[in-house]
Write an enzyme that holds these catalytic residues in place. Sequence first.
Site: not given
Ligand code: F6P
Length: 547
Positions: A209, A215, A270-271, A356, A387, A507
């Site tokens: 987003k 990452e 995002g979620r 979240e 199990h 972060k």
């Molecule tokens: O760090 C949490 C978060 O902001 C989530 O809410 C989101 O889904 C994820 O990181 C990834 O964010 P992006 O789509 O901006 O890379």
Amino acid sequence: MTHEPSPRRQAAWDALEAHFAELAPRHLRELFAEDPGRGRRLRAEAEGLYLDYSKNRITDETIRLLMILAHESGLAERRDRMFRGEHINVSEDRAVLHVALRMPQGASLVVDGVDVVREVHKVLDQMSAFANQVRSGQWKGYTGKAIKNVVNVGIGGSDLGPVMAYEALRHYSRRDLTFRFVSNVDATDFVEAVRDLEAEETLFIISSKTFATLETITNAQSARAWLIERLGDPAAVARHFVAVSTSAERVSAFGIDTANMFGFWDWVGGRYSLDSAIGLSTMIAVGPERFSELLAGFHAMDEHFRTAPFERNLPVLMGMLAVWNRDLLGCQTVGVMPYDQYLKRLPAYLQQLTMESNGKHVSLDGTVVARETGPIYWGEPGTNGQHSFYQLIHQGTTIVPLDLIAFAKSLNPLGEHHDILTSNVFAQAQALAFGKTEEEVRGDGAPEHEVPHRVMEGNRPTNVLMGEMLTPRMLGSIIALYEHSVFTQGTIWGVDSFDQWGVELGKVLAAQIIPELVALDEPELHHDSSTNALIEQYRRLKGKEDA
Ligand code: F6P
């Protein structure tokens, strides 16, 4: 500072607490024995989903009082404000409009002078055209070969939705295409995902987003280097990279042509983004038509949530029962157990959606919440969990309410597998509710020393959610059901279910630590003594000669 609820809302809580005090000593065994109609009454059905909530520790009076609390908390008003596009995400001053992502073509929702439904369908059309090109082999890689592998690079909502939906809908997916999902900044994730892929047949979808997530950007850079190394030309990137993002500027700065970008908007969390362009990999896997069915399933549940009376409203019922279990029974966790192998990533997806969203201790007005909020969600597909950890759920000292998800028909009918699977859903709900008394254990002829160990207390709550079969439409309805249940819970607790400030500090700290780990010379460390020692030890181990 604590949150002061309105007097009427407080009265609704007081009534619930008084009712709970009366009900707490009652066992589900008694409640079922004295009310034979209970199992056929405490249930609800909508959009092909049947919810049996009779095995919760409730009575009709509980539901009545929960519905009063929902009304007094302004659930209907807040829901309508969401559907109107008002800025209900107050801490970020944003609209919350994932419901617009699945509104049908021709519908209209004007927010700040823009018809967002029209914008949504423009992107859906762009996605469909691209998905069809990839699926038909028309989209060629740099060397002229068709795409055979699709790698989604993203994290959080930009990964969990795509991977969950791909796994859930694998039955409907193109089996001659390979789909991989890279999220972790641990290089192992990327390296293992691409090790057997041919670069000239591989398409990377960089999903973010913000297009600023460390990452994802790190993985995307490694993917680009991997591709260029194999194809020998930076120009190859244009045929092998597309982006899904709200930031054209950052996409272009990364080196992806914005013509190959699929946009969405800041009013999609995002979620909550699986049904935006973030679902591109899903669309390529199952095709635009099936993707439309998925959206139709979401939309049908949205409409149910928007229009059905609370006492027959699935998301409202599930949400209010979750509040009951969290705040009155004091349950800290909820287990989600899909009895369907295709839904194996659903618990992970729901963890982000629920935790979240509602893992907050500050209310919308900035004051500290008055009640316990979001429980810990977790789970595994059935029957595997039975199990391993179900022992604790049956006999442990912690009460874990379960959502058990089942389907009447298997997508892979084989002998008696499916009836065996489903019998376990019903049996677990039964065992958890009714348990086994000392008398019953003795009646079975258990030796005396085993009796206390074999007694099952029961009185443990479950919801059973059942549909006919896992289809794209069904999946959409299930996800929307949980989204609106989360919304319901968040409204009762008075939290902003659409921000996530709690993830920021880690972060920022990591960004400070990275250069200290990378530095060639010993850095001066100014952290707390534990962090300093950890960094020093890491550097020592990292610098050690291999044995
Ligand atoms: O760090 C949490 C978060 O902001 C989530 O809410 C989101 O889904 C994820 O990181 C990834 O964010 P992006 O789509 O901006 O890379």
